[in-house]
Design an enzyme around this catalytic site. Structure first.
Site, PDB file in Angstrom:
ATOM      1  N   TYR A  72       1.440  -1.473   0.134  1.00 22.24           N
ATOM      2  CA  TYR A  72       0.046   0.077  -0.334  1.00 22.24           C
ATOM      3  C   TYR A  72       0.366   1.066  -0.374  1.00 22.24           C
ATOM      4  CZ  TYR A  72      -4.447  -2.800   0.504  1.00 22.24           C
ATOM      5  OH  TYR A  72      -5.531  -2.944  -0.259  1.00 22.24           O
ATOM      6  N   ILE A 112     -10.187   2.431  -5.779  1.00 17.18           N
ATOM      7  CA  ILE A 112     -10.258   3.336  -4.239  1.00 17.18           C
ATOM      8  C   ILE A 112      -8.781   4.178  -4.327  1.00 17.18           C
ATOM      9  CG2 ILE A 112     -10.654   1.484  -2.673  1.00 17.18           C
ATOM     10  CD1 ILE A 112      -7.125   1.361  -2.345  1.00 17.18           C
ATOM     11  N   ASP A 113      -8.626   4.884  -5.851  1.00 18.13           N
ATOM     12  CA  ASP A 113      -7.060   5.997  -5.926  1.00 18.13           C
ATOM     13  C   ASP A 113      -7.558   7.465  -5.919  1.00 18.13           C
ATOM     14  OD1 ASP A 113      -8.777   6.325  -8.361  1.00 18.13           O
ATOM     15  OD2 ASP A 113      -8.332   4.934  -9.568  1.00 18.13           O
ATOM     16  N   HIS A 128     -15.590   0.022  -2.398  1.00 25.07           N
ATOM     17  CA  HIS A 128     -14.288  -0.558  -1.668  1.00 25.07           C
ATOM     18  C   HIS A 128     -14.073  -0.078  -0.486  1.00 25.07           C
ATOM     19  CE1 HIS A 128     -14.042  -4.420  -4.751  1.00 25.07           C
ATOM     20  NE2 HIS A 128     -15.392  -4.597  -4.218  1.00 25.07           N
ATOM     21  N   CYS A 153      -8.167   1.462  12.306  1.00 30.14           N
ATOM     22  CA  CYS A 153      -7.548   1.295  13.661  1.00 30.14           C
ATOM     23  C   CYS A 153      -7.963   0.013  13.846  1.00 30.14           C
ATOM     24  CB  CYS A 153      -7.950   1.861  15.036  1.00 30.14           C
ATOM     25  SG  CYS A 153      -7.122   0.950  16.431  1.00 30.14           S
ATOM     26  N   CYS A 156     -10.082  -0.239  17.599  1.00 29.59           N
ATOM     27  CA  CYS A 156     -10.250   0.539  17.869  1.00 29.59           C
ATOM     28  C   CYS A 156     -11.724   1.791  16.633  1.00 29.59           C
ATOM     29  CB  CYS A 156     -10.381   2.097  18.637  1.00 29.59           C
ATOM     30  SG  CYS A 156      -9.602   3.099  18.133  1.00 29.59           S
ATOM     31  N   THR A 234     -13.919  -3.343 -15.441  1.00 29.07           N
ATOM     32  CA  THR A 234     -13.618  -3.694 -14.952  1.00 29.07           C
ATOM     33  C   THR A 234     -13.039  -4.881 -15.482  1.00 29.07           C
ATOM     34  OG1 THR A 234     -14.477  -4.893 -12.848  1.00 29.07           O
ATOM     35  CG2 THR A 234     -16.123  -3.314 -14.830  1.00 29.07           C
TER      36      THR A 234
HETATM   37  C1  BJW Z   1      -8.780  -1.812 -19.348  1.00 27.78           C
HETATM   38  C2  BJW Z   1      -8.141  -0.506 -20.113  1.00 27.78           C
HETATM   39  C3  BJW Z   1      -7.906   0.576 -20.640  1.00 27.78           C
HETATM   40  C4  BJW Z   1      -7.701  -2.162 -19.007  1.00 27.78           C
HETATM   41  N1  BJW Z   1     -10.180   0.633 -21.171  1.00 27.78           N
HETATM   42  N2  BJW Z   1     -10.743  -1.395 -19.729  1.00 27.78           N
HETATM   43  C5  BJW Z   1     -20.319 -14.383  -5.401  1.00 27.78           C
HETATM   44  C6  BJW Z   1     -19.808 -16.032  -5.389  1.00 27.78           C
HETATM   45  C7  BJW Z   1     -17.835 -16.657  -5.548  1.00 27.78           C
HETATM   46  C8  BJW Z   1     -17.848 -15.176  -4.715  1.00 27.78           C
HETATM   47  C9  BJW Z   1     -17.588 -14.878  -4.678  1.00 27.78           C
HETATM   48  C10 BJW Z   1     -19.596 -14.246  -4.343  1.00 27.78           C
HETATM   49  N3  BJW Z   1     -19.583 -12.910  -4.165  1.00 27.78           N
HETATM   50  C11 BJW Z   1     -18.303 -12.757  -2.900  1.00 27.78           C
HETATM   51  C12 BJW Z   1     -17.472 -13.620  -2.586  1.00 27.78           C
HETATM   52  C13 BJW Z   1     -15.984 -13.182  -2.750  1.00 27.78           C
HETATM   53  C14 BJW Z   1     -15.522 -12.379  -3.636  1.00 27.78           C
HETATM   54  C15 BJW Z   1     -15.452 -12.196  -4.438  1.00 27.78           C
HETATM   55  O1  BJW Z   1     -15.686 -11.946  -5.927  1.00 27.78           O
HETATM   56  N4  BJW Z   1     -14.453 -13.299  -5.465  1.00 27.78           N
HETATM   57  C16 BJW Z   1     -13.865 -13.204  -6.405  1.00 27.78           C
HETATM   58  C17 BJW Z   1     -12.611 -13.884  -7.124  1.00 27.78           C
HETATM   59  C18 BJW Z   1     -14.631 -14.925  -7.060  1.00 27.78           C
HETATM   60  N5  BJW Z   1     -15.891 -10.924  -2.365  1.00 27.78           N
HETATM   61  C19 BJW Z   1     -15.629 -10.237  -1.895  1.00 27.78           C
HETATM   62  O2  BJW Z   1     -14.838 -11.037  -0.766  1.00 27.78           O
HETATM   63  C20 BJW Z   1     -16.667  -8.807  -1.576  1.00 27.78           C
HETATM   64  N6  BJW Z   1     -17.103  -9.017  -0.355  1.00 27.78           N
HETATM   65  C21 BJW Z   1     -18.272  -9.358  -0.590  1.00 27.78           C
HETATM   66  O3  BJW Z   1     -19.388  -9.696  -1.610  1.00 27.78           O
HETATM   67  O4  BJW Z   1     -18.786  -9.835   0.446  1.00 27.78           O
HETATM   68  C22 BJW Z   1     -19.592 -10.789   0.825  1.00 27.78           C
HETATM   69  C23 BJW Z   1     -19.230 -12.426   0.755  1.00 27.78           C
HETATM   70  C24 BJW Z   1     -17.960 -12.865   1.338  1.00 27.78           C
HETATM   71  C25 BJW Z   1     -17.380 -13.507   0.766  1.00 27.78           C
HETATM   72  C26 BJW Z   1     -18.601 -14.720  -0.225  1.00 27.78           C
HETATM   73  C27 BJW Z   1     -19.665 -14.439   0.185  1.00 27.78           C
HETATM   74  C28 BJW Z   1     -20.461 -13.328  -0.201  1.00 27.78           C
HETATM   75  C29 BJW Z   1     -15.883  -8.005  -1.580  1.00 27.78           C
HETATM   76  C30 BJW Z   1     -14.065  -7.601  -2.933  1.00 27.78           C
HETATM   77  C31 BJW Z   1     -13.320  -6.973  -2.611  1.00 27.78           C
HETATM   78  C32 BJW Z   1     -12.941  -6.419  -3.679  1.00 27.78           C
HETATM   79  N7  BJW Z   1     -11.434  -5.242  -3.358  1.00 27.78           N
HETATM   80  C33 BJW Z   1     -10.368  -5.388  -4.066  1.00 27.78           C
HETATM   81  C34 BJW Z   1      -9.235  -4.594  -3.221  1.00 27.78           C
HETATM   82  C35 BJW Z   1      -9.864  -2.919  -2.876  1.00 27.78           C
HETATM   83  C36 BJW Z   1      -8.713  -2.911  -2.158  1.00 27.78           C
HETATM   84  C37 BJW Z   1      -7.317  -2.063  -3.516  1.00 27.78           C
HETATM   85  O5  BJW Z   1      -7.698  -1.135  -4.020  1.00 27.78           O
HETATM   86  O6  BJW Z   1      -6.571  -2.543  -3.045  1.00 27.78           O
HETATM   87  O7  BJW Z   1     -10.764  -4.668  -5.102  1.00 27.78           O
HETATM   88  S1  BJW Z   1      -9.289  -6.953  -5.210  1.00 27.78           S
HETATM   89  C38 BJW Z   1      -9.525  -6.179  -6.643  1.00 27.78           C
HETATM   90  O8  BJW Z   1     -10.037  -6.497  -7.290  1.00 27.78           O
HETATM   91  C39 BJW Z   1     -10.002  -4.706  -5.997  1.00 27.78           C
HETATM   92  C40 BJW Z   1     -11.020  -4.497  -6.980  1.00 27.78           C
HETATM   93  O9  BJW Z   1     -11.793  -3.360  -6.991  1.00 27.78           O
HETATM   94  C41 BJW Z   1     -11.409  -5.339  -7.656  1.00 27.78           C
HETATM   95  C42 BJW Z   1     -12.087  -5.527  -8.862  1.00 27.78           C
HETATM   96  O10 BJW Z   1     -11.117  -5.463  -9.552  1.00 27.78           O
HETATM   97  P1  BJW Z   1     -11.352  -4.574 -11.650  1.00 27.78           P
HETATM   98  O11 BJW Z   1     -11.001  -3.235 -11.658  1.00 27.78           O
HETATM   99  O12 BJW Z   1     -12.347  -5.158 -12.167  1.00 27.78           O
HETATM  100  O13 BJW Z   1      -9.645  -4.590 -12.016  1.00 27.78           O
HETATM  101  P2  BJW Z   1      -9.147  -6.018 -13.047  1.00 27.78           P
HETATM  102  O14 BJW Z   1      -7.459  -5.993 -12.776  1.00 27.78           O
HETATM  103  O15 BJW Z   1      -9.498  -7.072 -12.272  1.00 27.78           O
HETATM  104  O16 BJW Z   1      -9.678  -5.747 -14.064  1.00 27.78           O
HETATM  105  C43 BJW Z   1      -9.278  -4.514 -14.438  1.00 27.78           C
HETATM  106  C44 BJW Z   1     -10.207  -4.263 -16.409  1.00 27.78           C
HETATM  107  O17 BJW Z   1      -9.395  -3.553 -16.998  1.00 27.78           O
HETATM  108  C45 BJW Z   1      -9.525  -5.392 -17.279  1.00 27.78           C
HETATM  109  O18 BJW Z   1     -11.285  -5.822 -18.015  1.00 27.78           O
HETATM  110  C46 BJW Z   1      -8.396  -4.404 -18.733  1.00 27.78           C
HETATM  111  O19 BJW Z   1      -9.323  -5.563 -19.221  1.00 27.78           O
HETATM  112  C47 BJW Z   1      -9.587  -3.569 -18.596  1.00 27.78           C
HETATM  113  N8  BJW Z   1      -9.056  -2.735 -19.096  1.00 27.78           N
HETATM  114  N9  BJW Z   1      -7.282  -1.107 -19.521  1.00 27.78           N
HETATM  115  C48 BJW Z   1     -10.631   0.055 -20.729  1.00 27.78           C
HETATM  116  N10 BJW Z   1      -7.520   1.656 -20.613  1.00 27.78           N
HETATM  117 ZN    ZN Z   2      -6.873   2.851  17.424  1.00 27.70          ZN
END
Ligand code: BJW
Ligand code: ZN
Length: 289
Positions: A72, A112-113, A128, A153, A156, A234
């Site tokens: 981070y 989160i940027d 997120h 934290c 707390c 995404t």
């Molecule tokens: C371009 C481009 C250009 C490039 N122009 N395009 C149901 C089924 C299965 C699993 C689950 C489910 N529900 C929940 C889960 C578990 C889990 C999950 O989804 N797992 C999967 C991997 C299967 N989800 C969670 O845990 C979430 N919580 C939740 O749902 O709670 C309830 C629950 C929990 C557990 C079980 C069941 C229910 C929370 C998810 C939190 C994700 N956190 C992160 C980190 C955030 C902080 C940080 O940034 O440090 O979020 S992980 C990471 O992935 C980040 C992103 O926001 C997120 C999505 O990624 P994103 O933005 O799509 O990026 P990329 O890199 O994947 O894709 C980029 C895209 O851009 C690509 O397609 C490129 O082609 C494209 N691109 N250049 C246009 N110029």
């Molecule tokens: Zn504290």
């Protein structure tokens, strides 16, 4: 619906966009890619030998808060050199125009940027990472910063903005993506809570953590009232965001997507968001082309 400008889908989108009363846009890391911010998946999704997604977990933080804070620290430092791109700006301009016209334009971002805010978007749900009212919050600044610059934290729950670089002395010079710095930083030297001196963590939602209830509620309301849904940059693999296109489509609302690759939401790629968003969201077709 997925399009390039030569595609009839482009004209179809423009017609829908002209009539829409409530547009909802879901963005992901790809929208910031043209600003030089690494995405999570694909070749850009590595930090050192780790896949970025493997570090964004409570388990990784429990195992090595030092390693996760280095990751981070790197991302925080990187943002100092990055600016919103044409895609972020087009979204912000569209919001202002819609507001004047009495129409609704909302961005739902997984990022989160802070680049949407810096571009001028204010009708924004940062799914997120977002402040919630039942935490003890010190929120002294009105600056438009992303959750990358907020800490919480682990003991707390105190949340605050923190733009210090490095975030603590022990992280100075650490976090470089291609240098294994080796030694584990002791917890006492990592960022600590100023209320109770416990370890703090980034104020973001990691894998396996649930979204804040008030954020989920806001999202549900936007999903229920939108009459056009645009998904940009995404991979559509992380839930709950990954489910929104099909949920909204089942409600009979048109869904369009911009991505340089195909995703589970669409079968073909379209193009970079920094190029397509300004064209798709321009005030008139003449200005669009
Ligand atoms: C371009 C481009 C250009 C490039 N122009 N395009 C149901 C089924 C299965 C699993 C689950 C489910 N529900 C929940 C889960 C578990 C889990 C999950 O989804 N797992 C999967 C991997 C299967 N989800 C969670 O845990 C979430 N919580 C939740 O749902 O709670 C309830 C629950 C929990 C557990 C079980 C069941 C229910 C929370 C998810 C939190 C994700 N956190 C992160 C980190 C955030 C902080 C940080 O940034 O440090 O979020 S992980 C990471 O992935 C980040 C992103 O926001 C997120 C999505 O990624 P994103 O933005 O799509 O990026 P990329 O890199 O994947 O894709 C980029 C895209 O851009 C690509 O397609 C490129 O082609 C494209 N691109 N250049 C246009 N110029
Ligand atoms: Zn504290």
């Amino acid at each position: 619906m997925a399009f390039s400008t030569e595609d009839p889908k482009f004209a179809e989108f423009r017609q829908l966009f002209a009539k829409a009363r409530s547009v909802l846009v879901l963005t992901g890391a790809g929208v910031s890619a043209e600003s030089g911010v690494p995405t999570f998946r694909g070749s850009g999704g590595f930090w050192r030998k780790y896949q970025a997604t493997d570090l964004a977990t409570p388990e990784s933080f429990a195992k090595s808060p030092s390693l996760v804070w280095e990751f981070y620290q790197y991302r925080r430092e990187l943002m100092a050199t990055k600016e919103p791109n044409k895609g972020h700006l087009a979204l912000a301009e569209a919001e202002k125009r819609f507001e004047k016209e009495g129409r609704r334009f909302v961005i739902l971002t997984q990022n989160i940027d802070g680049l949407h805010r810096r571009a001028g978007s204010s009708n924004l749900i940062e799914m997120h990472g977002m402040l919630i009212l039942h935490l003890k919050i010190l929120y002294t600044s009105s600056e438009n910063i992303g959750n990358l610059f907020k800490t919480r934290c682990t003991s707390c729950g105190f949340v605050e903005e923190n733009k210090n670089n490095p975030i603590c002395e022990a992280l100075r010079g650490r976090g470089l993506p291609d240098v294994e710095t080796g030694s584990e930083i002791p917890v006492a030297d990592l960022p600590l809570c100023r209320q109770c001196q416990s370890l703090v963590r980034p104020h973001v939602v990691w894998f396996g953590e649930t979204l804040w209830p008030d954020v989920r509620e806001k999202i549900d309301k936007e999903i229920a009232q939108c009459d056009l849904f645009l998904v940009a940059g995404t991979s559509s693999v992380v839930y709950p965001a990954a489910a929104y296109a099909s949920i909204i489509s089942r409600l009979g609302v048109p869904v369009a997507e911009i991505n340089i690759e195909s995703t589970p939401s669409t079968s073909n790629s379209t193009g970079p968001s920094g190029e397509l968003l300004p064209i798709l969201l321009a005030p008139s077709v003449d200005e669009a082309l």
